[in-house]
Design an enzyme around this catalytic site. Structure first.
Site, PDB file in Angstrom:
ATOM      1  N   GLY B 469      -2.814  -3.678  -6.415  1.00  0.00           N
ATOM      2  CA  GLY B 469      -3.159  -4.472  -5.240  1.00  0.00           C
ATOM      3  C   GLY B 469      -2.799  -3.787  -3.943  1.00  0.00           C
ATOM      4  O   GLY B 469      -3.051  -4.314  -2.861  1.00  0.00           O
ATOM      5  N   ALA B 512       2.942   6.119  -3.117  1.00  0.00           N
ATOM      6  CA  ALA B 512       2.212   6.849  -2.070  1.00  0.00           C
ATOM      7  C   ALA B 512       2.751   8.267  -1.939  1.00  0.00           C
ATOM      8  O   ALA B 512       1.986   9.231  -1.911  1.00  0.00           O
ATOM      9  CB  ALA B 512       2.313   6.105  -0.743  1.00  0.00           C
ATOM     10  N   PRO B 652      -3.493   2.721   7.720  1.00  0.00           N
ATOM     11  CA  PRO B 652      -2.839   1.648   8.472  1.00  0.00           C
ATOM     12  C   PRO B 652      -3.357   0.261   8.106  1.00  0.00           C
ATOM     13  O   PRO B 652      -2.622  -0.715   8.198  1.00  0.00           O
ATOM     14  CB  PRO B 652      -3.185   1.976   9.936  1.00  0.00           C
ATOM     15  CG  PRO B 652      -3.551   3.413   9.946  1.00  0.00           C
ATOM     16  CD  PRO B 652      -4.126   3.715   8.596  1.00  0.00           C
ATOM     17  N   GLU B 725       7.819  -1.990  -0.168  1.00  0.00           N
ATOM     18  CA  GLU B 725       8.879  -2.973  -0.361  1.00  0.00           C
ATOM     19  C   GLU B 725       9.643  -3.331   0.911  1.00  0.00           C
ATOM     20  O   GLU B 725      10.206  -4.425   1.013  1.00  0.00           O
ATOM     21  CB  GLU B 725       9.830  -2.477  -1.461  1.00  0.00           C
ATOM     22  CG  GLU B 725       9.066  -2.404  -2.771  1.00  0.00           C
ATOM     23  CD  GLU B 725       9.773  -1.672  -3.888  1.00  0.00           C
ATOM     24  OE1 GLU B 725      10.582  -2.308  -4.544  1.00  0.00           O
ATOM     25  OE2 GLU B 725       9.490  -0.476  -4.096  1.00  0.00           O
TER      26      GLU B 725
END
Lengths: 341, 758
Positions: B469, B512, B652, B725
């Site tokens: 997600g 990432a 972004p 997170e």
């Protein structure tokens, strides 16, 4: 979920006939009957999936909407058919204008999807959300299994009742609309094998007492067909206040349905319903009596709230609820008095 | 590559891009694991325990077996020997299920009913009668029979000690000494914990939503004694993970066994309430914080002791003192954590596992100290800000905490705050402003990938990555397009299949950093091949040039002075089909065989708090306004502002959504979420999403996110700090601090509820 038979009734007579069987008549309570009516299904199907209700036959009554799906308002009061959907009643101009407490009780309940499906008749029969009732792996639940005990009494019970409870059951009635009906002195039309009868809405639900498994005064197979709310000079100055942990889509921790007939700030007549923390849809005659003839002030509102909760009984986590209930009622009364109508 | 960390002019990195899989998701084309078509599947339904501790004396199965369509009922008596016990989220022993008659916790899998239809399996499961020999369970902290275990430093957690915190606290002119608690929480991702197992001879394919494709593959192979090559896991999309799909669970091996027994594919879709006990959760925690300070606000002592619940056999813990010890300059630090073993399921990862519960007490304590000192809470953080790790003096790779505070404070309108608690009102509503520091360690793991490029300018990257997600497909496309000089649409991304090159599990916000750095490395190999071929060619505009000076941009190989050779020419020089590279990236500080270990399902991680060269964290500041009704005390949070500095931001648009989602979850964590436990029987009571509250739209108002620019050349080549997170971490304390400001009531136990303020 267990296998069941699905029947579709085209009119009331057929519905009653399908629901009238010897085993149904012998059931200990309306909710225990092997034949159950199905309208929106938002409560019944849910309870069947989690194995709490195990009917053998469902009689779909949605086709009865032609007979019992009307909203009518006139000088005598408001008529609501049992198959009116919650969303339709909440959006009806006469309900919004003349019975705001009813409109708000519906608007503040559930979610748009549920309000689009749920019928008014089914809504008032919504069963408790007590977690111990809803989980069949807890052996002790006098409501689900008479005589087995009550796991909630000393368990997780923050959402449960403090008014009308017994030493057998502290489950709360979770709905909203029914509290407004109770407050406004509504009546309920019931059709059964023996014909039609009209009951005060306040008498529809029973207190748990010794028999929490018998939740209403409906006989097995009886069908709610509509509600009538008497007109009164108080209905326009009415509101429903619902207090909960989040802003929407949650049952009330405490709620108040109030209606006032004021004469220059003095209460000629008051109607007070309470929810979220009562064993059944609750009308507080004590609060109404405390207000009658008094100027509506912070002090008189507080006195009414004290009277409403004088007999509250707390268990564990419900300790805060009488105080929250009092504050909810005070806030509702003051807000109601300030309404511009 | 290090000198052009992250964004570069004209590139795609840093430009907002819609999700390349967005259309598939909103049109139902995206295939979640339970959607994978299987031929003639049978359906499994779990029977779970109704006691939290004891043994199974026997089971009455006749009525269940008699339900038409029932094929098999797995239980400890008939399959107990068929699998090796699973490992917990920490890779160590955990609770068992059908391996024996032991019941470790409420809701433990005790039987698996398999039938021709879901309905038949469910009906039969309701008819299974389990005969228990029940023992008295211990539910949580303070329950009789729990066992505390003080933890020692290991590979993933440390308990920093520096100076003499006790003495410094005793001598400090100003002291704050308080205890805090956070509740049990469950992830409740929309997608349930499904599993579908399909055998083809010796080969097993598992369709299961997972945040760790290779971890699940290795775990099931070990449990079933299979060769790794014979187990394939597929999870092209997961419908939310939040950590809950990070570690393998018991269910998978049993569904594989069931499929082998009934000789058909078997599909399991467990119920919402079963998700509370067959998977993991965030355990409740307790904290004792002591802060000693000078009157100026300078910290002299920090002591943080934590306690966490776990199951009987597992010592899984999150030990967030690793983080809290590193927040503020302080000469004397003491930390300690204990696991408290109870009769519960084993907890596991949940968004910012250590930081969400451990930063809450620290950031509340800082607010309390600021109030005590009469110093603005932002200024107290500024007084104690540092550019070196207070534990060991390492430099931070970058730390922009105060820039975040200043940007968020300005946007929020902090200057309008009257510091006096209870002083701000709007009609019947008490208004409070609160803020807190947010942070998250910047982690990166080894990763592998395969990348190809055609003369037509189409690239394809393949890796066993995870889309839970977060926008992982789009992330890959952006980086490859950026580095190969293509359009994002020219990049095909294939992930979600363990037949592809392994990457670490998507957890600890490493995804990432790990996957973009290996993708960039693969792109660099292709560039190098093309450049080398171009300069070595007898003919061509770059013959004899320096290959290092050639870059890929705008579908061309571009040299100094802007001379361009079309990609078609450059690629065709090597292949008329496609050139392909397979690349492994092992970040600095990890063992050289870290990539090889990935192929065994073993993952290592360079952890931001534990690096030798720098301490690497992303930082942020979170602000929230709360309103408390003066009579009925319901608490609402109508607006929030969060500012984060997290190095290079690849997309972004996706990052904004991640930050916002985190901040909303932080509000939820402060005001709504808590799993309720019946202490008498150690069972979860509100195991449904009507009673386990999360915010609805009406609870969330303005939700501003500020990106504070930050260039970090030390954290990793692309300068990426994970952002998955950090969004949640500071918000729970910010809310509690705002409630104090609104009401003057300091609530140190979450969630904060009406009854706390009546």
């Amino acid at each position: 979920m267990r296998p069941f038979r699905y029947e579709h009734a085209t009119d009331r007579a057929q519905a009653l006939q399908l629901a009238t069987t010897p085993t149904a008549a012998a059931a200990a309570a309306h909710v225990a009957a092997p034949v159950q009516y199905l309208a929106g299904g938002t409560t019944l199907i849910d309870l069947m999936k989690i194995d709490v209700m195990r009917p053998e036959v469902l009689v779909d009554i949605n086709a009865l909407a032609g007979q019992h799906g009307e909203i009518r308002a006139d000088d005598a009061g408001l008529r609501l058919g049992a198959l009116v959907r919650m969303a339709d009643a909440a959006a009806h101009p006469a309900v919004l204008r003349d019975y705001p407490a009813i409109a708000q009780s519906l608007q503040l309940a559930a979610s748009p999807q549920l309000r689009n499906m749920a019928s008014l008749g089914g809504n008032v029969l919504q069963r408790t959300r007590c977690n111990y009732f809803r989980d069949v792996t807890y052996a002790a639940c006098n409501k689900r299994s008479p005589g087995s005990g009550c796991a909630a009494m000393e368990g997780v019970n923050r959402r449960l009742a403090v008014l009308g409870v017994s030493d057998r059951c502290i489950a709360n009635y979770p709905g909203d609309f029914a509290n407004a009906l109770a407050a406004l002195g509504a009546a309920v039309d019931v059709e059964g094998p023996k014909g039609r009868r009209v009951m005060a809405f306040e008498d529809l639900h029973r207190l748990p007492g010794e028999t929490p498994h018998v939740e209403t005064n409906l006989a097995p197979g009886e069908l709610i067909t509509g509600f009538s709310v008497p007109a009164g000079p108080w209905t326009r100055r009415s509101l429903y206040l619902k207090i909960r942990d989040r802003q929407s889509y949650e049952f009330a921790l405490a709620s108040a349905a109030v209606a006032l007939d004021l004469d220059g700030g003095v209460v000629r007549e008051a109607r007070v319903g309470l929810g979220g923390l009562s064993a059944k849809p609750w009308r507080s005659h004590e609060a109404e009596a405390a207000l009658r003839g008094k100027p509506l002030t912070e002090a008189s509102a507080q006195a009414a709230a004290e009277a409403a909760f004088a007999k509250a009984v707390v268990h564990g986590e419900t300790r805060f609820k009488p105080e929250l209930g009092r504050r909810t009622l005070v806030r509702a009364l003051l807000q109601c008095a300030a309404m511009e109508i | 590559m290090a000198d052009d960390a992250g964004r570069r002019p004209g590139g795609h990195i840093g430009q907002p891009h819609v999700r390349i899989d967005g259309r598939a998701k909103v049109t139902g084309q995206a295939r979640y694991p339970a959607d994978e078509p299987t031929t003639n599947p049978a359906w499994a339904y779990l029977v779970i325990s109704a006691i939290a501790r004891g043994r199974i004396r026997g089971m009455q199965l006749e009525a269940a077996r008699a339900v038409p369509g029932v094929l098999d009922i797995l239980n400890h008596a008939n399959v107990g020997q068929e699998v090796k016990s699973p490992m917990g989220p920490d890779g160590k022993p955990t609770t068992t299920t059908l391996e024996s008659d032991r019941v470790w916790h409420d809701g433990q899998i005790v039987a698996v009913v398999v039938a021709d239809s879901f309905e038949a399996a469910r009906e039969a499961a309701y008819k299974v009668v389990v005969d228990y020999e029940a023992e008295t369970p211990s539910a949580t902290f303070d329950s009789p029979g729990v066992q505390a275990e003080a933890l020692k430093t290991d590979a993933t957690h440390s308990y920093p000690l520096k100076g003499d915190a006790a003495a410094a606290f005793a001598a400090a002119p100003v002291k704050l000494d308080a205890r805090y608690e956070t509740p049990t929480q469950h992830h409740n991702p929309l997608e349930l914990f499904t599993t579908t197992c399909v055998w083809d001879g010796p080969k097993l394919t598992i369709y299961e939503p997972t945040q760790s494709m290779w971890g699940l593959k290795a775990a099931v192979a070990r449990q079933l004694g299979l060769d790794l090559v014979n187990v394939r896991t597929v999870s092209r999309f997961a419908g939310g993970g939040f950590g809950g799909k990070g570690a393998p669970t018991s269910r998978t091996a049993w569904i594989a066994v069931a499929a082998r027994r009934v000789k058909r594919p078997v599909k399991l879709v467990p119920t919402r309430d079963q998700g509370f006990t067959i998977a993991t959760y965030r355990a409740e925690t307790q904290h004792h914080i002591q802060l000693g300070a000078e009157r100026s606000g300078r910290l002299l002592a920090l002591s943080h002791e934590g306690w966490e619940i776990s199951s009987r056999p597992s010592s899984y813990n999150v030990s967030g003192t690793t983080t809290t010890a590193r927040m503020y300059a302080c000469p004397n630090i003491a930390t300690k954590v204990s696991v408290v073993h109870a009769d519960r399921n084993t907890p596991g990862f949940m968004r910012a596992p250590p930081d969400t519960p451990y930063m809450f007490p620290l950031e509340c304590a800082m607010d309390e100290l600021a109030h005590e000192l009469g110093i603005d809470p932002i200024e107290l953080r500024r007084i104690n800000d540092t550019q070196t790790d207070p534990v060991d003096g390492k430099p931070y790779s970058s730390r922009s905490l105060m820039k975040c505070f200043d940007a968020a404070a300005a946007k929020f309108g902090w200057a309008r705050r009257n510091p006096q608690p209870g002083s701000m009102r709007d009609g019947d509503w008490l208004v409070g402003y609160g803020c807190a520091t947010s942070c998250y360690p910047s982690n990166i793991g080894p990763a592998t990938a395969r990348l190809s490029l055609t003369p037509q300018g189409k690239a394809a990257i393949q890796l066993a990555g995870h889309e839970i997600g977060t926008g992982a497909y789009t992330l890959m496309a952006i980086v490859v397009a950026d580095r190969l000089g293509l359009a994002v649409e020219d990049v095909q991304v294939t992930m979600g299949d363990s037949d592809l090159p392994p990457v670490p599990g998507a957890g600890g916000s490493n995804n990432a950093a790990s996957t973009t750095n290996v993708a960039a490395k693969a792109c660099e190999e292709i560039r190098h091949k093309l450049a080398l071929a171009a300069v070595q060619a007898g003919a061509g505009i770059f013959a004899g040039a320096d290959p290092a000076g050639l870059k890929l941009a705008d579908r061309a190989l571009v040299g100094p002075g802007g001379r361009r050779e079309p990609l078609a020419t450059a690629v065709s020089r090597i292949s008329s089909g496609a050139i392909e590279v397979h690349v492994e990236n092992v970040p600095q500080g990890l063992a050289p065989d870290a990539a090889a270990a990935l192929y065994q399902g073993k993952m290592s991680m360079s952890r931001g708090a534990e690096r030798k060269d720098v301490t690497a964290f992303a930082f942020g500041a979170q602000f929230v306004e709360v309103r408390v009704h003066r009579r009925t005390c319901e608490i609402r949070a109508p607006r929030a502002v969060s500012a984060f500095a997290a190095g290079t931001i690849v997309n972004p648009l996706a990052a904004h959504s991640q930050y916002q989602g985190g901040a909303i979850w932080g509000i939820s964590s402060a005001l709504h979420e808590a799993t309720e436990i019946d202490r008498r029987v150690a069972r979860y009571v509100n195991d449904n999403i009507a009673d386990y509250l999360i915010p609805v739209n009406a609870d969330i108002g303005e939700m501003d996110v500020i990106f504070v620019p930050e260039e970090d050349h030390r954290v990793n080549p692309l300068g990426i700090k994970g952002i998955g997170e950090i969004g949640i971490v500071g918000m729970n304390a910010a809310v509690a601090n705002a409630v104090f400001h609104a009401t003057g009531r300091r609530i140190r136990k979450l969630p904060i509820r009406i009854e706390d303020l009546l």
